[in-house]
Design a protein around this motif. Structure first.
Motif, mmCIF file in Angstrom:
data_model
loop_
_atom_site.group_PDB
_atom_site.id
_atom_site.type_symbol
_atom_site.label_atom_id
_atom_site.label_comp_id
_atom_site.label_asym_id
_atom_site.label_seq_id
_atom_site.Cartn_x
_atom_site.Cartn_y
_atom_site.Cartn_z
ATOM 1 N N PRO A 1 0.809 -1.230 0.000
ATOM 2 C CA PRO A 1 0.000 0.000 0.000
ATOM 3 C C PRO A 1 0.838 1.274 0.000
ATOM 4 O O PRO A 1 0.465 2.272 -0.624
ATOM 5 C CB PRO A 1 -0.825 -0.113 1.289
ATOM 6 N N THR A 2 1.988 1.237 0.666
ATOM 7 C CA THR A 2 2.856 2.418 0.684
ATOM 8 C C THR A 2 3.393 2.708 -0.711
ATOM 9 O O THR A 2 3.429 3.859 -1.159
ATOM 10 C CB THR A 2 4.019 2.213 1.662
ATOM 11 N N ALA A 3 3.814 1.661 -1.419
ATOM 12 C CA ALA A 3 4.343 1.847 -2.771
ATOM 13 C C ALA A 3 3.258 2.387 -3.702
ATOM 14 O O ALA A 3 3.503 3.284 -4.519
ATOM 15 C CB ALA A 3 4.889 0.526 -3.300
ATOM 16 N N VAL A 4 2.033 1.870 -3.585
ATOM 17 C CA VAL A 4 0.933 2.334 -4.429
ATOM 18 C C VAL A 4 0.601 3.787 -4.116
ATOM 19 O O VAL A 4 0.439 4.619 -5.021
ATOM 20 C CB VAL A 4 -0.310 1.435 -4.234
ATOM 21 N N ALA A 5 0.519 4.119 -2.824
ATOM 22 C CA ALA A 5 0.227 5.502 -2.439
ATOM 23 C C ALA A 5 1.327 6.445 -2.912
ATOM 24 O O ALA A 5 1.057 7.567 -3.356
ATOM 25 C CB ALA A 5 0.050 5.596 -0.929
ATOM 26 N N ALA A 6 2.568 6.001 -2.838
ATOM 27 C CA ALA A 6 3.695 6.838 -3.273
ATOM 28 C C ALA A 6 3.608 7.128 -4.777
ATOM 29 O O ALA A 6 3.864 8.252 -5.218
ATOM 30 C CB ALA A 6 5.010 6.158 -2.932
ATOM 31 N N CYS A 7 3.246 6.126 -5.571
ATOM 32 C CA CYS A 7 3.090 6.342 -7.015
ATOM 33 C C CYS A 7 1.967 7.333 -7.298
ATOM 34 O O CYS A 7 2.085 8.189 -8.178
ATOM 35 C CB CYS A 7 2.806 5.015 -7.716
ATOM 36 N N ARG A 8 0.879 7.217 -6.532
ATOM 37 C CA ARG A 8 -0.249 8.142 -6.737
ATOM 38 C C ARG A 8 0.167 9.571 -6.390
ATOM 39 O O ARG A 8 -0.165 10.514 -7.120
ATOM 40 C CB ARG A 8 -1.427 7.689 -5.874
ATOM 41 N N VAL A 9 0.897 9.737 -5.288
ATOM 42 C CA VAL A 9 1.352 11.066 -4.885
ATOM 43 C C VAL A 9 2.325 11.626 -5.915
ATOM 44 O O VAL A 9 2.274 12.805 -6.272
ATOM 45 C CB VAL A 9 2.010 11.014 -3.493
#
Length: 344
Positions: free
Chosen positions: A40-48
């Motif tokens: 989830p952190t990696a996905v959120a980081a890509c979105r940001v």
């Protein structure tokens, strides 16, 4: 024979053993939280960062709402483990994901550019290799849309559209044959002239419709899906749609792009199309931003909305709903639009 006795452990020793067990369980809970937070952190980081990155990120971004589940479980485990740093980490990831899961644009168009010139209903449908042809024919007869965009229209599908869709109802057609997924079609009640489409593996034809005496750019969307072996091709074809959208914006005509984009609002490549053409997503404007269209068997909040009708500011959106057709893994999208005259 000597008798033996078992001496009970001292209370202090028992307390130490219990404390060690609690400490071990807390450590396990804390590190389990870390394991759950990585994706989830990696996905959120890509979105940001506004990037789609590389496999598996494009695939995971399609299901960004799902990331709330492991992130939420991680927060609970971090709390159980009494790991303050992990609690803050999980809370931050949950907050970011929650921010992006909310609709990124809501409400019907409030300030149309001028009086209504025409009302349109638009249907887009991916037939999964032509399997849902019968369902499409039924939906067209029932809903009577003004414009129909068909993806994965097999040779048999193309033949059915030509022979079984009334010419009186849809006198204008632009059909590109292909098998099994390459074929596409645009059907129209309004005068239609073929226009250069977007170069792609799966046919993406274009056309110009005359609606209420206004020329309207029509473009069918069906880029390749972002499977691991074709992420670069997916990105490239969405880039071509972005270039088309930018050119249509510069041309000043009303523009409508509809189809299976194989991308959601959480993909940076899809947002580039919106930004380049100053386009809006009809389902989002109608309050259905997170209604999934694929896979068809999955309902909100799971699934991904990859089927879209994008419109320029010349249109206002009156409503949008998703239709279930048999024998396809996509849900069809039917939107009602008003085309406005510009008073500038």
């Amino acid at each position: 024979m000597e008798s033996s006795t078992i001496t009970p452990a001292a209370p202090e020793a028992a307390d130490d053993i219990a404390a060690a067990r609690r400490g071990g369980l807390r450590r396990l809970a804390g590190w389990s939280a870390v394991a759950l937070l990585l994706v989830p952190t990696a996905v959120a980081a890509c979105r940001v960062a506004d990037v789609d990155a590389v496999t598996p990120m494009p695939q995971l971004l399609a299901f960004l709402p799902w990331m709330l589940l492991p992130a939420g479980a991680a927060l609970l485990l971090a709390l159980l483990g009494r790991r303050r740093a992990f609690v803050l980490w999980a809370a931050a990831v949950l907050a970011l994901l929650g921010w992006y899961v909310r609709p990124y644009d809501t409400g019907l168009t409030e300030d149309p550019p001028g009086p209504v010139a025409a009302r349109l209903t638009v249907l887009t449908s991916n037939l999964e290799f032509g399997g849902a042809t019968e369902g499409l024919l039924t939906a067209v007869r029932r809903e009577q849309p003004d414009l129909v965009f068909v993806q994965e229209c097999s040779v048999a599908c193309a033949k059915a559209l030509r022979s079984r869709v009334s010419r009186a109802d849809y006198p204008y057609r632009h059909i590109v044959e292909g098998d099994p997924a390459e074929g596409s079609a645009i059907l129209s009640r309004h005068p239609l002239k073929p226009a250069p489409g977007v170069d792609s593996v799966l046919a993406m034809p274009g056309a110009t419709a005359t609606v209420g005496e206004q020329p309207v750019n029509l473009q069918l969307a069906h880029p390749l899906p972002p499977v691991p072996s074709a992420v670069d091709d997916w990105r490239q074809e969405l880039g071509r749609l972005t270039s088309y959208a930018a050119g249509a914006r510069d041309g000043g005509r009303p523009t409508l792009i509809a189809g299976d984009f194989n991308a959601t609002q959480d993909h940076a490549a899809f947002r580039r199309v919106l930004e380049a053409g100053e386009l809006r997503d009809s389902a989002t404007l109608a309050g259905a931003a997170r209604t999934p269209s694929w896979p068809a068997a999955v309902r909100r909040p799971l699934g991904a909305q990859i089927d879209h009708v994008l419109v320029s500011e010349d249109f206002s959106v009156r409503g949008a709903r998703f239709l279930d057709l048999a024998d396809t893994d996509h849900r069809s999208l039917l939107v009602t639009l008003d085309l406005h005259l510009r008073t500038e």
